[in-house]
Structures are given as C-alpha cells and as structure tokens.
Design an enzyme around this catalytic site. Structure first.
Site, PDB file in Angstrom:
ATOM      1  N   ILE A  73      -3.921  54.521  69.061  1.00  0.00           N
ATOM      2  CA  ILE A  73      -3.321  53.295  68.539  1.00  0.00           C
ATOM      3  C   ILE A  73      -3.405  53.365  67.016  1.00  0.00           C
ATOM      4  O   ILE A  73      -4.486  53.583  66.460  1.00  0.00           O
ATOM      5  CB  ILE A  73      -4.051  52.059  69.095  1.00  0.00           C
ATOM      6  CG1 ILE A  73      -3.838  52.001  70.611  1.00  0.00           C
ATOM      7  CG2 ILE A  73      -3.565  50.786  68.429  1.00  0.00           C
ATOM      8  CD1 ILE A  73      -4.685  50.981  71.313  1.00  0.00           C
ATOM      9  N   ASN A  76      -3.531  51.475  64.392  1.00  0.00           N
ATOM     10  CA  ASN A  76      -4.412  50.721  63.498  1.00  0.00           C
ATOM     11  C   ASN A  76      -5.902  50.901  63.792  1.00  0.00           C
ATOM     12  O   ASN A  76      -6.738  50.256  63.177  1.00  0.00           O
ATOM     13  CB  ASN A  76      -4.041  49.239  63.497  1.00  0.00           C
ATOM     14  CG  ASN A  76      -4.222  48.594  64.859  1.00  0.00           C
ATOM     15  OD1 ASN A  76      -4.417  49.283  65.849  1.00  0.00           O
ATOM     16  ND2 ASN A  76      -4.135  47.289  64.913  1.00  0.00           N
ATOM     17  N   CYS A  77      -6.261  51.794  64.681  1.00  0.00           N
ATOM     18  CA  CYS A  77      -7.656  52.087  65.015  1.00  0.00           C
ATOM     19  C   CYS A  77      -8.296  52.888  63.878  1.00  0.00           C
ATOM     20  O   CYS A  77      -7.728  53.870  63.407  1.00  0.00           O
ATOM     21  CB  CYS A  77      -7.707  52.874  66.325  1.00  0.00           C
ATOM     22  SG  CYS A  77      -9.291  53.604  66.719  1.00  0.00           S
ATOM     23  N   ASP A  78      -9.480  52.476  63.438  1.00  0.00           N
ATOM     24  CA  ASP A  78     -10.155  53.167  62.336  1.00  0.00           C
ATOM     25  C   ASP A  78     -10.464  54.624  62.663  1.00  0.00           C
ATOM     26  O   ASP A  78     -10.334  55.501  61.800  1.00  0.00           O
ATOM     27  CB  ASP A  78     -11.447  52.446  61.956  1.00  0.00           C
ATOM     28  CG  ASP A  78     -11.187  51.134  61.233  1.00  0.00           C
ATOM     29  OD1 ASP A  78     -10.073  50.954  60.688  1.00  0.00           O
ATOM     30  OD2 ASP A  78     -12.094  50.282  61.206  1.00  0.00           O
ATOM     31  N   LYS A 103      -7.359  56.631  62.310  1.00  0.00           N
ATOM     32  CA  LYS A 103      -7.054  56.874  60.895  1.00  0.00           C
ATOM     33  C   LYS A 103      -7.863  58.043  60.354  1.00  0.00           C
ATOM     34  O   LYS A 103      -7.338  58.910  59.651  1.00  0.00           O
ATOM     35  CB  LYS A 103      -7.305  55.608  60.074  1.00  0.00           C
ATOM     36  CG  LYS A 103      -6.310  54.505  60.357  1.00  0.00           C
ATOM     37  CD  LYS A 103      -6.668  53.229  59.622  1.00  0.00           C
ATOM     38  CE  LYS A 103      -5.744  52.096  60.021  1.00  0.00           C
ATOM     39  NZ  LYS A 103      -6.129  50.808  59.435  1.00  0.00           N
TER      40      LYS A 103
END
Length: 122
Positions: free
Chosen positions: A10, A12-14, A17
């Site tokens: 996903i 926007n998952c840290d 990233k």
C-alpha cells in the site's frame, strides 16, 4: 515479456516507503502493485500462501486486524479462512511482499535482507 521484480503493498505505508527507497537507491528495477488501487486476486494470494504460509502473510499486529470484530478474528483458523479475510481486507496482508523475477517471495523489509535477497535472485 521478461519477468521482473514486483513489490506488493500500500503506497502510503511507511515500511513500503523505506523498501521503495531502498530499491531505487540500489538501482533495482521493479513494478509496484498497490492493493488499494489494483486489489489482489484469489490466484495471486493463493500463490503467496502456498509459498509462505498464511501465518507469515496475515498481519495480526496492525490496525486493520485490531479493527475486525472479535468473531471475525476468531474465525481465522486456517489458510482458507485467512485468505478470505485477506481478500476482503488487503491492508491486512503484511507488507511489503517482494517478488523476485523467478517468483520467490520475501515479506517485510530490512536493508540486510533485501540486499541478500536481491543479490541471490538477480
């Protein structure tokens, strides 16, 4: 078409990233598959389960799991019931899932594990 690296997760998952930054910095060419945008189909998820086991894939420590009704969590007792929950709630799948060009999978992210996996599978 040649096989390629694919990262599933996903956007926007840290952790995603961090993993994406690692792949970019290491020069690894990959495609990103966002569960929220592209979804996940039964056959792909089954291939993940077959290779890794549902216990590795089911994120029971995250918000999505904690927000499930207790009865739904209690009903997850085997691969089939876990797969049904993961298909309905793709955010509950541990991430990232990195697929090597040969189809081998790695779940989660640590620099050292990515380095070794990419070296071995490239």
């Amino acid at each position: 078409m040649t096989a390629q690296w694919v990262m599933y997760g996903i956007k926007n998952c840290d952790t995603i990233k961090k993993a994406r930054n690692y792949l970019a910095e290491s020069g690894t060419d990959y495609r990103f598959h966002d569960y929220r945008v592209e979804g996940i189909d039964d056959a792909l998820l089954q291939s993940f389960i077959d290779q890794l086991g549902y216990e590795v894939l089911l994120n029971t420590r995250g918000t999505t799991w904690r927000n499930l009704p207790e009865a739904e969590r209690a009903a997850v007792t085997d691969a089939a019931s876990a797969k049904a929950v993961m298909l309905a709630q793709p955010a509950i799948i541990k991430r990232p899932v990195l697929s090597a060009p040969n189809g081998d999978l790695l779940v989660g992210f640590k620099d050292s594990l990515y380095h070794a996996f990419i070296q071995e599978k490239s």
